[in-house]
Design an enzyme around this catalytic site. Sequence first.
Site, PDB file in Angstrom:
ATOM      1  N   THR A  13      36.532  41.009  39.864  1.00 33.03           N
ATOM      2  CA  THR A  13      37.637  41.791  40.439  1.00 33.03           C
ATOM      3  C   THR A  13      37.271  43.266  40.402  1.00 33.03           C
ATOM      4  O   THR A  13      36.924  43.791  39.349  1.00 33.03           O
ATOM      5  CB  THR A  13      38.931  41.502  39.644  1.00 33.03           C
ATOM      6  OG1 THR A  13      39.331  40.167  39.936  1.00 33.03           O
ATOM      7  CG2 THR A  13      40.045  42.459  40.018  1.00 33.03           C
ATOM      8  N   ARG A  65      36.584  26.668  38.885  1.00 30.89           N
ATOM      9  CA  ARG A  65      36.300  27.417  37.657  1.00 30.89           C
ATOM     10  C   ARG A  65      37.347  27.087  36.603  1.00 30.89           C
ATOM     11  O   ARG A  65      38.551  27.161  36.867  1.00 30.89           O
ATOM     12  CB  ARG A  65      36.296  28.919  37.933  1.00 30.89           C
ATOM     13  CG  ARG A  65      35.651  29.719  36.796  1.00 30.89           C
ATOM     14  CD  ARG A  65      35.570  31.199  37.116  1.00 30.89           C
ATOM     15  NE  ARG A  65      34.481  31.839  36.360  1.00 30.89           N
ATOM     16  CZ  ARG A  65      34.511  33.101  35.948  1.00 30.89           C
ATOM     17  NH1 ARG A  65      35.539  33.869  36.212  1.00 30.89           N
ATOM     18  NH2 ARG A  65      33.495  33.596  35.267  1.00 30.89           N
ATOM     19  N   HIS A  72      40.042  28.984  41.707  1.00 32.56           N
ATOM     20  CA  HIS A  72      40.181  29.654  40.406  1.00 32.56           C
ATOM     21  C   HIS A  72      41.229  28.909  39.583  1.00 32.56           C
ATOM     22  O   HIS A  72      42.422  29.028  39.842  1.00 32.56           O
ATOM     23  CB  HIS A  72      40.592  31.114  40.632  1.00 32.56           C
ATOM     24  CG  HIS A  72      40.439  31.997  39.423  1.00 32.56           C
ATOM     25  ND1 HIS A  72      40.248  31.517  38.159  1.00 32.56           N
ATOM     26  CD2 HIS A  72      40.444  33.357  39.307  1.00 32.56           C
ATOM     27  CE1 HIS A  72      40.136  32.544  37.311  1.00 32.56           C
ATOM     28  NE2 HIS A  72      40.252  33.667  37.987  1.00 32.56           N
ATOM     29  N   ASN A  89      41.236  31.334  33.255  1.00 37.55           N
ATOM     30  CA  ASN A  89      41.680  32.665  32.812  1.00 37.55           C
ATOM     31  C   ASN A  89      43.182  32.902  32.808  1.00 37.55           C
ATOM     32  O   ASN A  89      43.641  34.025  33.003  1.00 37.55           O
ATOM     33  CB  ASN A  89      40.957  33.752  33.621  1.00 37.55           C
ATOM     34  CG  ASN A  89      39.468  33.738  33.350  1.00 37.55           C
ATOM     35  OD1 ASN A  89      39.018  33.139  32.385  1.00 37.55           O
ATOM     36  ND2 ASN A  89      38.678  34.386  34.201  1.00 37.55           N
ATOM     37  N   ASN A  97      44.417  36.444  29.359  1.00 39.84           N
ATOM     38  CA  ASN A  97      45.788  36.675  29.841  1.00 39.84           C
ATOM     39  C   ASN A  97      46.830  35.978  28.960  1.00 39.84           C
ATOM     40  O   ASN A  97      47.915  35.636  29.419  1.00 39.84           O
ATOM     41  CB  ASN A  97      45.924  36.255  31.312  1.00 39.84           C
ATOM     42  CG  ASN A  97      45.189  37.218  32.226  1.00 39.84           C
ATOM     43  OD1 ASN A  97      45.456  38.412  32.186  1.00 39.84           O
ATOM     44  ND2 ASN A  97      44.250  36.721  33.003  1.00 39.84           N
ATOM     45  N   TYR A 136      45.550  32.019  34.869  1.00 42.92           N
ATOM     46  CA  TYR A 136      46.266  32.178  36.138  1.00 42.92           C
ATOM     47  C   TYR A 136      46.972  30.868  36.505  1.00 42.92           C
ATOM     48  O   TYR A 136      47.000  29.925  35.709  1.00 42.92           O
ATOM     49  CB  TYR A 136      45.311  32.679  37.227  1.00 42.92           C
ATOM     50  CG  TYR A 136      44.771  34.064  36.883  1.00 42.92           C
ATOM     51  CD1 TYR A 136      45.629  35.166  36.826  1.00 42.92           C
ATOM     52  CD2 TYR A 136      43.435  34.263  36.546  1.00 42.92           C
ATOM     53  CE1 TYR A 136      45.157  36.431  36.477  1.00 42.92           C
ATOM     54  CE2 TYR A 136      42.957  35.526  36.180  1.00 42.92           C
ATOM     55  CZ  TYR A 136      43.825  36.602  36.157  1.00 42.92           C
ATOM     56  OH  TYR A 136      43.367  37.839  35.798  1.00 42.92           O
TER      57      TYR A 136
HETATM   58  C1  8OZ Z   1      39.588  41.362  35.545  1.00 40.78           C
HETATM   59  C2  8OZ Z   1      40.653  42.089  36.038  1.00 40.78           C
HETATM   60  C3  8OZ Z   1      41.581  41.469  36.858  1.00 40.78           C
HETATM   61  C4  8OZ Z   1      41.439  40.136  37.172  1.00 40.78           C
HETATM   62  C5  8OZ Z   1      39.799  36.963  36.020  1.00 40.78           C
HETATM   63  C6  8OZ Z   1      40.438  37.535  38.261  1.00 40.78           C
HETATM   64  O1  8OZ Z   1      39.733  37.267  34.821  1.00 40.78           O
HETATM   65  C7  8OZ Z   1      40.214  37.957  37.030  1.00 40.78           C
HETATM   66  C8  8OZ Z   1      40.370  39.389  36.668  1.00 40.78           C
HETATM   67  C9  8OZ Z   1      39.447  40.026  35.856  1.00 40.78           C
HETATM   68  O2  8OZ Z   1      39.542  35.814  36.395  1.00 40.78           O
END
Ligand code: 8OZ
Length: 364
Positions: free
Chosen positions: A26, A228, A176, A179, A236, A181
Amino acid sequence: MTEALFTPLTVGDLTLKNRVVMAPLTRNRAKPEDDTPYDIHAEYYGQRAGAGLIITEGTQVSPEGKGYAWTPGIYSPAQVAGWKAVTDAVHAKGGLIAAQIWHVGRISHTSLQQDGAAPVAPSAIGAESKTFDGTGFVETSVPRALTLQELPRLVDDYRKAAQNALAAGFDAVEIHAANGYLIDQFLRDTSNTRTDAYGGSVENRVRLLREVVAAVAEVMGAGRVGVRLSPFSNANNVGIDSDTVATFSAAIDVLNDAGVAFLHMVEGQTGGPRDWPAGALESLRDRFTGVYMANNGYTRDTAIAAVADGKADLVAFGKLYISNPDLAERLQADAALNPLPTSGLYGGGREGYTDYPSLSGRAA
Ligand code: 8OZ
């Protein structure tokens, strides 16, 4: 043994010229008005075409899937046109490129959502995490729980993103699911407390992943799809699942059933320690029947050893690709690497983006 990292590999429908992958990064440089890639994106990715495969930065499947200022999307015609210039630049230099398609779920802020709406998530549980709203870091907003009725629309957003990726000339799509999300939020019992068909049992928590993989594979062909995952990561503040191996074994079974080309595994904490319960990573890696792409903290030596020892088929490098546009070539030549940058990572223009020298001493 050094050659192991630099030999071609068939990955689903693609043949990669080497095992060095550019990991998704990113960089927050999309056009603020409409989240469209600029011409500098084409230049940046074109410079990195020496990788066996480039995976783009996360690109949101819908306005709702956005969680940070200036990240690109892949849902509008203008965005498709912007990405077409990117894939053309990479193909002109003999590279291959996958679009990473992304929905942030609860890792967002009302100011980044249409009409100031709450972000969406499996359950109305806040992440106690931060995001970047264009002015600074802000606490993520408490999400609302997605209704059962709107989940087909969500799967459809991923399907359309895959159609757009195909139209934009991408060779593959990476879903994705890492992480912390949206898809990861569905997988884990820490962030998913639903009592319908998408929560509770492991089979229910992997359901969204199963449907998204099926939709994307229908568009792309499974041989052009990767996923992934980051089972051991608390990125997060998603929370570690109460039974990581059972949950992620089921997730990997979903990928095996669909016959996806590759699994992209964040080994340990994203961007942090390579830690996991003894044997857990190995059991997940061995369970996957496709091509295994390892990521997280690899160096030239550890990457070469991993491929030579059969612990990885591909190795994805993130940070090193920021300042080394010709990373694959440098690794092969055992050349010195440009130092990691300390600024310019997120936001801005060419500076810290397309101005890193290649081996020949010029910007790539
Ligand atoms: C860093 C900053 C914002 C998003 C991830 C898409 O960690 C990200 C991300 C990384 O997968």
